[in-house]
Design a protein around this motif. Structure first.
Motif, PDB file in Angstrom:
ATOM      1  N   GLU A   5       0.857  -1.179   0.000  1.00  0.00           N
ATOM      2  CA  GLU A   5       0.000   0.000   0.000  1.00  0.00           C
ATOM      3  C   GLU A   5       0.897   1.234   0.000  1.00  0.00           C
ATOM      4  N   TYR A   7       0.514   5.458   0.025  1.00  0.00           N
ATOM      5  CA  TYR A   7      -0.270   6.694   0.079  1.00  0.00           C
ATOM      6  C   TYR A   7       0.465   7.742  -0.754  1.00  0.00           C
ATOM      7  N   ILE A  32      -3.134   4.682  -2.785  1.00  0.00           N
ATOM      8  CA  ILE A  32      -4.194   5.387  -2.071  1.00  0.00           C
ATOM      9  C   ILE A  32      -3.904   6.877  -2.203  1.00  0.00           C
ATOM     10  N   ILE A  34      -4.404  10.686  -1.654  1.00  0.00           N
ATOM     11  CA  ILE A  34      -4.979  11.468  -0.556  1.00  0.00           C
ATOM     12  C   ILE A  34      -5.212  12.926  -0.936  1.00  0.00           C
ATOM     13  N   GLU A  40      -8.806   9.448   4.037  1.00  0.00           N
ATOM     14  CA  GLU A  40      -7.618   8.625   3.765  1.00  0.00           C
ATOM     15  C   GLU A  40      -6.350   9.307   4.287  1.00  0.00           C
ATOM     16  N   ARG A  41      -6.298  10.639   4.209  1.00  0.00           N
ATOM     17  CA  ARG A  41      -5.141  11.369   4.735  1.00  0.00           C
ATOM     18  C   ARG A  41      -5.026  11.159   6.241  1.00  0.00           C
ATOM     19  N   MET A  44      -3.803   7.690   6.939  1.00  0.00           N
ATOM     20  CA  MET A  44      -2.363   7.607   6.695  1.00  0.00           C
ATOM     21  C   MET A  44      -1.578   8.155   7.879  1.00  0.00           C
ATOM     22  N   VAL A  53       4.082  12.517   2.019  1.00  0.00           N
ATOM     23  CA  VAL A  53       3.903  11.370   1.139  1.00  0.00           C
ATOM     24  C   VAL A  53       5.173  11.171   0.325  1.00  0.00           C
TER      25      VAL A  53
END
Length: 82
Positions: A5, A7, A32, A34, A40-41, A44, A53
């Motif tokens: 995964e 981000y 993912i 963001i 989602e942020r 993370m 990121v």
């Protein structure tokens, strides 16, 4: 099966380089984004403790950002995880 995964944000050069590293190694990853996704942020940040990121997880193990991915790859740790 390996679960990667990552981000990311759309215009992040380090995100692009991290994805390219996985592609070079023939590894499938779940991206993912963001950019406009507050949920989602926040997820993370909660998982990684960081706000930058990319943030990378392999099999739910926190790897870190792009520099951490490179360090892992240089010592063949990435190959061992995959």
């Amino acid at each position: 099966m390996i679960n990667i995964e990552i981000y990311t944000k759309q215009n992040c050069p380090f995100c692009q380089q991290a994805k390219h590293k996985f592609i070079q190694k023939g590894l499938i990853f779940h991206e993912i984004a963001i950019d406009n996704n507050v949920n989602e942020r926040e997820k993370m940040i909660k998982r990684s403790g960081r706000i930058t990121v990319p943030q990378i997880f392999i099999n739910n193990k926190y790897i870190g950002g792009y520099d951490d991915l490179l360090k892992l790859d240089i010592c063949n740790g990435l190959d061992q995880l995959t």
